[in-house]
Scaffold this motif. Structure first.
Motif, PDB file in Angstrom:
ATOM      1  N   PRO A  48       0.823  -1.212   0.000  1.00 57.10           N
ATOM      2  CA  PRO A  48       0.000   0.000   0.000  1.00 57.10           C
ATOM      3  C   PRO A  48       0.853   1.257   0.000  1.00 57.10           C
ATOM      4  O   PRO A  48       1.979   1.280   0.533  1.00 57.10           O
ATOM      5  N   ALA A  49       0.316   2.317  -0.588  1.00 55.61           N
ATOM      6  CA  ALA A  49       1.045   3.585  -0.690  1.00 55.61           C
ATOM      7  C   ALA A  49       0.959   4.404   0.583  1.00 55.61           C
ATOM      8  O   ALA A  49       1.572   5.461   0.675  1.00 55.61           O
ATOM      9  N   TRP A  50       0.217   3.938   1.582  1.00 54.58           N
ATOM     10  CA  TRP A  50       0.001   4.693   2.819  1.00 54.58           C
ATOM     11  C   TRP A  50       0.555   3.899   4.003  1.00 54.58           C
ATOM     12  O   TRP A  50       0.704   2.670   3.943  1.00 54.58           O
ATOM     13  N   PRO A  51       0.851   4.580   5.103  1.00 56.90           N
ATOM     14  CA  PRO A  51       1.275   3.861   6.312  1.00 56.90           C
ATOM     15  C   PRO A  51       0.163   2.933   6.787  1.00 56.90           C
ATOM     16  O   PRO A  51      -1.017   3.265   6.691  1.00 56.90           O
ATOM     17  N   MET A  52       0.540   1.758   7.279  1.00 59.23           N
ATOM     18  CA  MET A  52      -0.440   0.771   7.720  1.00 59.23           C
ATOM     19  C   MET A  52      -0.476   0.695   9.244  1.00 59.23           C
ATOM     20  O   MET A  52       0.513   0.318   9.875  1.00 59.23           O
ATOM     21  N   PRO A  53      -1.593   1.054   9.861  1.00 60.21           N
ATOM     22  CA  PRO A  53      -1.708   0.889  11.313  1.00 60.21           C
ATOM     23  C   PRO A  53      -1.489  -0.569  11.706  1.00 60.21           C
ATOM     24  O   PRO A  53      -1.804  -1.490  10.943  1.00 60.21           O
ATOM     25  N   LYS A  54      -0.997  -0.768  12.903  1.00 57.79           N
ATOM     26  CA  LYS A  54      -0.686  -2.121  13.359  1.00 57.79           C
ATOM     27  C   LYS A  54      -1.890  -3.053  13.269  1.00 57.79           C
ATOM     28  O   LYS A  54      -1.761  -4.214  12.874  1.00 57.79           O
ATOM     29  N   ILE A  55      -3.080  -2.560  13.631  1.00 54.68           N
ATOM     30  CA  ILE A  55      -4.231  -3.445  13.684  1.00 54.68           C
ATOM     31  C   ILE A  55      -4.724  -3.877  12.305  1.00 54.68           C
ATOM     32  O   ILE A  55      -5.608  -4.721  12.195  1.00 54.68           O
ATOM     33  N   PHE A  56      -4.155  -3.312  11.225  1.00 50.11           N
ATOM     34  CA  PHE A  56      -4.528  -3.704   9.870  1.00 50.11           C
ATOM     35  C   PHE A  56      -3.507  -4.635   9.208  1.00 50.11           C
ATOM     36  O   PHE A  56      -3.734  -5.112   8.100  1.00 50.11           O
ATOM     37  N   ARG A  57      -2.405  -4.913   9.860  1.00 52.74           N
ATOM     38  CA  ARG A  57      -1.310  -5.604   9.185  1.00 52.74           C
ATOM     39  C   ARG A  57      -1.496  -7.114   9.154  1.00 52.74           C
ATOM     40  O   ARG A  57      -1.467  -7.790  10.177  1.00 52.74           O
ATOM     41  N   LEU A  58      -1.673  -7.628   7.948  1.00 48.03           N
ATOM     42  CA  LEU A  58      -1.808  -9.065   7.720  1.00 48.03           C
ATOM     43  C   LEU A  58      -0.538  -9.670   7.127  1.00 48.03           C
ATOM     44  O   LEU A  58      -0.462 -10.881   6.916  1.00 48.03           O
ATOM     45  N   VAL A  59       0.435  -8.812   6.856  1.00 48.78           N
ATOM     46  CA  VAL A  59       1.698  -9.238   6.259  1.00 48.78           C
ATOM     47  C   VAL A  59       2.837  -8.778   7.158  1.00 48.78           C
ATOM     48  O   VAL A  59       2.818  -7.662   7.684  1.00 48.78           O
ATOM     49  N   GLN A  60       3.815  -9.649   7.343  1.00 49.55           N
ATOM     50  CA  GLN A  60       5.025  -9.310   8.094  1.00 49.55           C
ATOM     51  C   GLN A  60       6.212  -9.506   7.171  1.00 49.55           C
ATOM     52  O   GLN A  60       6.479 -10.627   6.733  1.00 49.55           O
ATOM     53  N   GLY A  61       6.908  -8.408   6.870  1.00 51.63           N
ATOM     54  CA  GLY A  61       7.978  -8.478   5.888  1.00 51.63           C
ATOM     55  C   GLY A  61       7.384  -8.802   4.532  1.00 51.63           C
ATOM     56  O   GLY A  61       6.498  -8.106   4.043  1.00 51.63           O
ATOM     57  N   ASN A  62       7.830  -9.872   3.930  1.00 45.12           N
ATOM     58  CA  ASN A  62       7.305 -10.298   2.630  1.00 45.12           C
ATOM     59  C   ASN A  62       6.428 -11.537   2.734  1.00 45.12           C
ATOM     60  O   ASN A  62       6.137 -12.183   1.721  1.00 45.12           O
ATOM     61  N   ALA A  63       6.007 -11.877   3.953  1.00 45.09           N
ATOM     62  CA  ALA A  63       5.255 -13.108   4.155  1.00 45.09           C
ATOM     63  C   ALA A  63       3.951 -12.833   4.886  1.00 45.09           C
ATOM     64  O   ALA A  63       3.790 -11.824   5.578  1.00 45.09           O
ATOM     65  N   LEU A  64       3.017 -13.732   4.720  1.00 46.76           N
ATOM     66  CA  LEU A  64       1.750 -13.651   5.419  1.00 46.76           C
ATOM     67  C   LEU A  64       1.997 -13.826   6.917  1.00 46.76           C
ATOM     68  O   LEU A  64       2.827 -14.631   7.333  1.00 46.76           O
ATOM     69  N   ALA A  65       1.276 -13.050   7.727  1.00 48.21           N
ATOM     70  CA  ALA A  65       1.363 -13.189   9.183  1.00 48.21           C
ATOM     71  C   ALA A  65       0.555 -14.418   9.587  1.00 48.21           C
ATOM     72  O   ALA A  65      -0.615 -14.331   9.983  1.00 48.21           O
ATOM     73  N   GLU A  66       1.170 -15.588   9.466  1.00 43.18           N
ATOM     74  CA  GLU A  66       0.451 -16.853   9.598  1.00 43.18           C
ATOM     75  C   GLU A  66      -0.261 -17.008  10.934  1.00 43.18           C
ATOM     76  O   GLU A  66      -1.342 -17.608  11.007  1.00 43.18           O
ATOM     77  N   GLY A  67       0.320 -16.473  11.987  1.00 47.33           N
ATOM     78  CA  GLY A  67      -0.276 -16.661  13.305  1.00 47.33           C
ATOM     79  C   GLY A  67      -1.683 -16.109  13.413  1.00 47.33           C
ATOM     80  O   GLY A  67      -2.529 -16.678  14.121  1.00 47.33           O
ATOM     81  N   ILE A  68      -1.947 -15.022  12.700  1.00 51.96           N
ATOM     82  CA  ILE A  68      -3.275 -14.396  12.763  1.00 51.96           C
ATOM     83  C   ILE A  68      -4.348 -15.366  12.298  1.00 51.96           C
ATOM     84  O   ILE A  68      -5.480 -15.345  12.794  1.00 51.96           O
ATOM     85  N   PHE A  69      -3.991 -16.247  11.381  1.00 57.58           N
ATOM     86  CA  PHE A  69      -4.964 -17.198  10.831  1.00 57.58           C
ATOM     87  C   PHE A  69      -5.025 -18.490  11.640  1.00 57.58           C
ATOM     88  O   PHE A  69      -5.728 -19.422  11.277  1.00 57.58           O
ATOM     89  N   ARG A  70      -4.297 -18.509  12.761  1.00 58.22           N
ATOM     90  CA  ARG A  70      -4.368 -19.652  13.683  1.00 58.22           C
ATOM     91  C   ARG A  70      -4.923 -19.237  15.032  1.00 58.22           C
ATOM     92  O   ARG A  70      -4.873 -20.005  15.988  1.00 58.22           O
ATOM     93  N   GLY A  71      -5.421 -18.002  15.129  1.00 57.51           N
ATOM     94  CA  GLY A  71      -5.987 -17.548  16.393  1.00 57.51           C
ATOM     95  C   GLY A  71      -5.074 -16.650  17.204  1.00 57.51           C
ATOM     96  O   GLY A  71      -5.418 -16.282  18.324  1.00 57.51           O
ATOM     97  N   GLU A  72      -3.907 -16.296  16.662  1.00 57.19           N
ATOM     98  CA  GLU A  72      -3.006 -15.374  17.362  1.00 57.19           C
ATOM     99  C   GLU A  72      -3.415 -13.949  16.974  1.00 57.19           C
ATOM    100  O   GLU A  72      -2.858 -13.351  16.063  1.00 57.19           O
ATOM    101  N   THR A  73      -4.395 -13.436  17.678  1.00 56.06           N
ATOM    102  CA  THR A  73      -5.027 -12.182  17.281  1.00 56.06           C
ATOM    103  C   THR A  73      -4.096 -10.990  17.439  1.00 56.06           C
ATOM    104  O   THR A  73      -3.174 -11.002  18.255  1.00 56.06           O
ATOM    105  N   ILE A  74      -4.381  -9.947  16.654  1.00 54.78           N
ATOM    106  CA  ILE A  74      -3.560  -8.736  16.688  1.00 54.78           C
ATOM    107  C   ILE A  74      -3.727  -8.009  18.016  1.00 54.78           C
ATOM    108  O   ILE A  74      -2.780  -7.468  18.565  1.00 54.78           O
ATOM    109  N   ASN A  75      -4.972  -7.979  18.507  1.00 60.07           N
ATOM    110  CA  ASN A  75      -5.219  -7.314  19.789  1.00 60.07           C
ATOM    111  C   ASN A  75      -5.758  -8.328  20.785  1.00 60.07           C
ATOM    112  O   ASN A  75      -5.902  -9.503  20.488  1.00 60.07           O
ATOM    113  N   THR A  76      -6.096  -7.877  21.985  1.00 59.08           N
ATOM    114  CA  THR A  76      -6.559  -8.781  23.034  1.00 59.08           C
ATOM    115  C   THR A  76      -8.070  -8.993  22.924  1.00 59.08           C
ATOM    116  O   THR A  76      -8.835  -8.048  23.084  1.00 59.08           O
ATOM    117  N   PRO A  77      -8.493 -10.207  22.666  1.00 63.09           N
ATOM    118  CA  PRO A  77      -9.929 -10.473  22.591  1.00 63.09           C
ATOM    119  C   PRO A  77     -10.498 -10.780  23.978  1.00 63.09           C
ATOM    120  O   PRO A  77      -9.766 -11.142  24.905  1.00 63.09           O
TER     121      PRO A  77
END
Length: 384
Positions: free
Chosen positions: A219-248
């Motif tokens: 994206p051409a804009w800064p990405m807030p932490k709570i929107f980030r689904l990618v880490q570096g050049n890879a998918l943030a795999e933990g998010i799709f296993r229940g490792e949520t970005i914030n505290t549920p």
């Protein structure tokens, strides 16, 4: 003309369009197994969150190669995550026929400041021309307009060989309407809608095409932490296993698992859809008999089976200006609230004056039928 005050009351007077009625038979004891006071990052906490993801996949019939995550800030957060993460490489077509579609169009144009944006709008109660959208462009739309009572009829208008992505806000459609997953690249919903979960938490399902865009688009804009689904050049795999970005909330997690188990126990998605459609049919029968209400969605094919929006069609009211009509609708909703037979059913604040009844899968038809008499009585009390 006055009417006799009804005797039979809805057992559950919760007809709000969000948060919605809890499942039939729900009691607070359903939360007894919640991991209250435990870390959501513990092995047990992550297992519960992963269970929400996989039970959601199973009930909704989401393909195995789609990735699902629990995200912050309810459905709104999930939609914004998709818009901020994925838009930019192509022109965007936005469908807006109620408040949320209008909000997504505004955010895309004013916040992301994309230059190539086309908005196809329609007034409350109607759909825009779905065929005007382009398969070469990204398409953003709500499957069901929660504040207008209008839904798209199907996915036939979405090209199977599309080049762009489809981003679908399905929060008041998931668990109550059939979603064609092969036509949806990004789908979002929340816990507090059709299964009556608690607020705050959102869900996002991504097709392989959406994942490919995530990995190949910066994206051409800064990405807030709570929107980030990618880490570096890879998918943030933990998010799709229940490792949520914030505290549920682990209480909310337990509550949603209870709702998902209930959905499985009663027969899964076919039964959930059948319950909502049967509720809509009951409302249609009452509207035809009562005479004074009418559907905001005039076209039966486009009529929502969850957020059922009604206007007052009595000529004694329609000849009044909108301010006077709103006063009558407000008095009607307030009278039903004071009687304890229907809570939170006034139309959305930006919609035309009227009422909005949630008729989704957790609403019992017997409660709706009990409400109809009260609606007729209350209208006779407030009608000019």
């Amino acid at each position: 003309m006055s009417m006799a005050r009804p005797i039979v009351r809805p057992r559950n007077p919760c007809f709000s369009s969000g948060p919605c009625a809890k499942r039939p038979g729900w009691r607070a004891e359903a939360l007894n197994g919640a991991l209250a006071g435990r870390s959501h990052r513990s092995a047990a906490g992550k297992a519960r969150l992963a269970e929400v993801i996989e039970r959601s996949r199973s009930v909704l019939g989401i393909p195995a190669d789609y990735r699902i995550a629990i995200v912050p800030a309810s459905d709104t957060g999930a939609v914004e995550m998709a818009l901020w993460s994925l838009l930019g490489p192509r022109g965007v077509d936005v469908l807006a026929w109620e408040s949320f579609g209008e909000q997504w169009a505004q955010d895309i144009a004013s916040q992301l400041r994309l230059a190539d944006v086309r908005t196809f709008a329609a007034p409350y109660g109607c759909l825009p021309d779905l065929a005007a959208t382009s398969a070469e462009r990204d398409i953003v739309f709500a499957w069901n307009g929660t504040t207008s009572g209008v839904r798209v009829p199907d996915g036939a208008w979405i090209a199977a060989d599309r080049c762009g992505l489809t981003i679908c806000d399905a929060t008041s459609a998931a668990f109550a309407m059939a979603l064609p997953w092969d036509k949806l690249d990004v789908t979002t919903w929340s816990w507090q809608k059709a299964l009556g979960g608690e607020a705050q938490h959102g869900m996002i399902a991504l097709s392989p095409r959406a994942i490919e865009r995530l990995l190949n688009h910066t994206p051409a804009w800064p990405m807030p932490k709570i929107f980030r689904l990618v880490q570096g050049n890879a998918l943030a795999e933990g998010i799709f296993r229940g490792e949520t970005i914030n505290t549920p909330s682990m209480l909310a997690v337990e509550d949603h698992l209870d709702a998902l188990r209930w959905a499985e126990d009663i027969g899964g998605l076919p039964t959930l859809i059948a319950r909502a459609e049967a509720n809509l049919a009951a409302i249609e029968h009452w509207v035809a008999r009562a005479g004074w209400p009418a559907f905001l969605a005039a076209d039966k094919v486009h009529r929502s089976c969850t957020s059922v929006c009604l206007r007052i069609a009595d000529p004694a009211v329609t000849r009044l200006d909108l301010t006077a009509q709103a006063v009558i609708a407000r008095r009607l909703a307030a009278l039903l609230d004071s009687e304890g037979v229907a809570f939170d059913i006034e139309a959305y604040r930006h919609a035309p004056p009227g009422l909005r009844l949630w008729a989704g899968t957790t609403v019992e038809m017997a409660d709706l039928r009990a409400l109809f008499g009260w609606l007729d009585w209350a209208y006779a009390e407030v009608a000019p």
